[in-house]
Design a protein around this motif. Sequence first.
Motif, short mmCIF file in Angstrom:
data_model
loop_
_atom_site.label_atom_id
_atom_site.label_comp_id
_atom_site.label_asym_id
_atom_site.label_seq_id
_atom_site.Cartn_x
_atom_site.Cartn_y
_atom_site.Cartn_z
N ASP A 163 -51.40 22.67 60.69
CA ASP A 163 -50.36 21.81 61.26
C ASP A 163 -49.13 22.63 61.65
OD1 ASP A 163 -49.15 19.51 62.19
OD2 ASP A 163 -48.29 18.98 60.24
N GLU A 164 -49.36 23.62 62.51
CA GLU A 164 -48.28 24.47 62.99
C GLU A 164 -48.72 25.13 64.29
OE1 GLU A 164 -47.88 27.10 59.69
OE2 GLU A 164 -49.52 28.43 60.34
N SER A 165 -47.76 25.73 64.97
CA SER A 165 -48.08 26.40 66.23
C SER A 165 -48.77 27.73 65.95
CB SER A 165 -46.80 26.65 67.02
OG SER A 165 -46.06 27.70 66.43
N PRO A 166 -49.56 28.24 66.92
CA PRO A 166 -50.19 29.54 66.74
C PRO A 166 -49.19 30.66 66.48
CG PRO A 166 -51.20 28.37 68.56
CD PRO A 166 -50.00 27.57 68.16
N LEU A 167 -48.00 30.57 67.09
CA LEU A 167 -46.99 31.60 66.86
C LEU A 167 -46.60 31.68 65.39
CD1 LEU A 167 -45.03 33.70 68.08
CD2 LEU A 167 -43.35 31.85 68.24
N MET A 168 -46.47 30.52 64.74
CA MET A 168 -46.15 30.50 63.32
C MET A 168 -47.29 31.11 62.50
SD MET A 168 -43.96 29.66 60.93
CE MET A 168 -42.87 28.35 61.52
N THR A 169 -48.51 30.70 62.81
CA THR A 169 -49.68 31.21 62.08
C THR A 169 -49.78 32.72 62.20
OG1 THR A 169 -50.88 29.14 62.48
CG2 THR A 169 -52.19 31.07 61.87
N ILE A 170 -49.66 33.22 63.42
CA ILE A 170 -49.86 34.65 63.65
C ILE A 170 -48.71 35.47 63.06
CG2 ILE A 170 -50.04 36.44 65.43
CD1 ILE A 170 -51.37 34.21 67.19
N THR A 171 -47.47 34.99 63.22
CA THR A 171 -46.34 35.73 62.65
C THR A 171 -46.46 35.82 61.13
OG1 THR A 171 -44.93 34.97 64.47
CG2 THR A 171 -43.83 35.90 62.55
N ARG A 172 -46.90 34.74 60.49
CA ARG A 172 -47.11 34.77 59.04
C ARG A 172 -48.21 35.77 58.68
NH1 ARG A 172 -48.36 29.99 58.40
NH2 ARG A 172 -46.39 29.06 57.73
#
Length: 353
Positions: A94-103
């Motif tokens: 439940d988040e954008s790909p940018l959030m997933t990848i940056t994490r």
Amino acid sequence: MTQPTKGATCPVHAPKDHPAIPPQKTGILLANLGTPDATDYWSMRRYLSEFLSDRRVIDYAPWKWQPLLQLVILSKRPFTSGKAYKSIWNEERDESPLMTITRDQTDALRRTLTEEHGDDVMVDFCMRYGNPSTQTKVREMTEAGCTRILFFPLYPQYAGATSGTANDEFFRALMKETRQPAARTIQPYFDHPDYIDALACSIEAAYAGTATPEILVVSYHGMPQRYLTQGDPYHCQCQKTTRLLKERLGWDAAQITTTFQSVFGPEEWLKPYTVKEVARLAKEEGKRRIAVVAPAFSADCIETLEEINEEIRESFEEAGGEEFTYIPCLNDSPAHIDALTQVIRENLQGWVS
């Protein structure tokens, strides 16, 4: 994340009521553009309002720009942007790909740097717009005992609207700290050998898995032409990245070209525009197979997954193109993590052994 009280002790000769002080450490704070918290209208509106109100992004006079933004643009754009985000949204987290990848990038860097420096370092990330905010993460680092912070905007090429505004927000966050840590910011790494090599390897891997494209379109995020004439180095750094990439690949000039995407507003932006250039390559030059890579983005996001892989792909195919290969951003690939780690090592010199 390290808790602020972990390992905290009182100074030897301090009075009994002296607050405990955590062990000193060095913070490495990564920063990316940002992301809405969700795809609904109000989440999108909050995010877009913060983003498009940044004078580094849109430098029009507020008295002229804000009524247009708040009353016209933000009455419609949250719906269209929300639809675009929804098409790429990471439903599982439940988040954008940018959030997933940056994490994921942060986790990988934390593992590597902790192996090298143990508890002497603290690695985290923030977003320029939206959550987690720069101010929140700077506060967490200072409370955890970071007396030094290396701030790392994840943009290889410097632009005022990306690295510049991220640094601005970092310094504003420092202004709110009673005890400010020593601070460093990362130099642009658009020509770092490890970054160029990671890009080249990703392109070589993509080419090995498909019929060889006739040309590689190296698409960078655009900005108004006016910013270049005002002294922003972004355009020059993009051109150098492409040149170094071409040399590393051993290609000639006919195999690679530089373009700019994400045009916004009525004024002229850096050219050629990617969406028009891919159509021209198909119509006028008869190119049937192209590949597109986006070196200005450290992580796949709305501009790559939706704009390049959908809108720009469609422009090429409607003009007669047949095979469109999108080469993903470096994301959390081992080569990219190695390159980012090396940039961090170089910038930590004198702070950690």
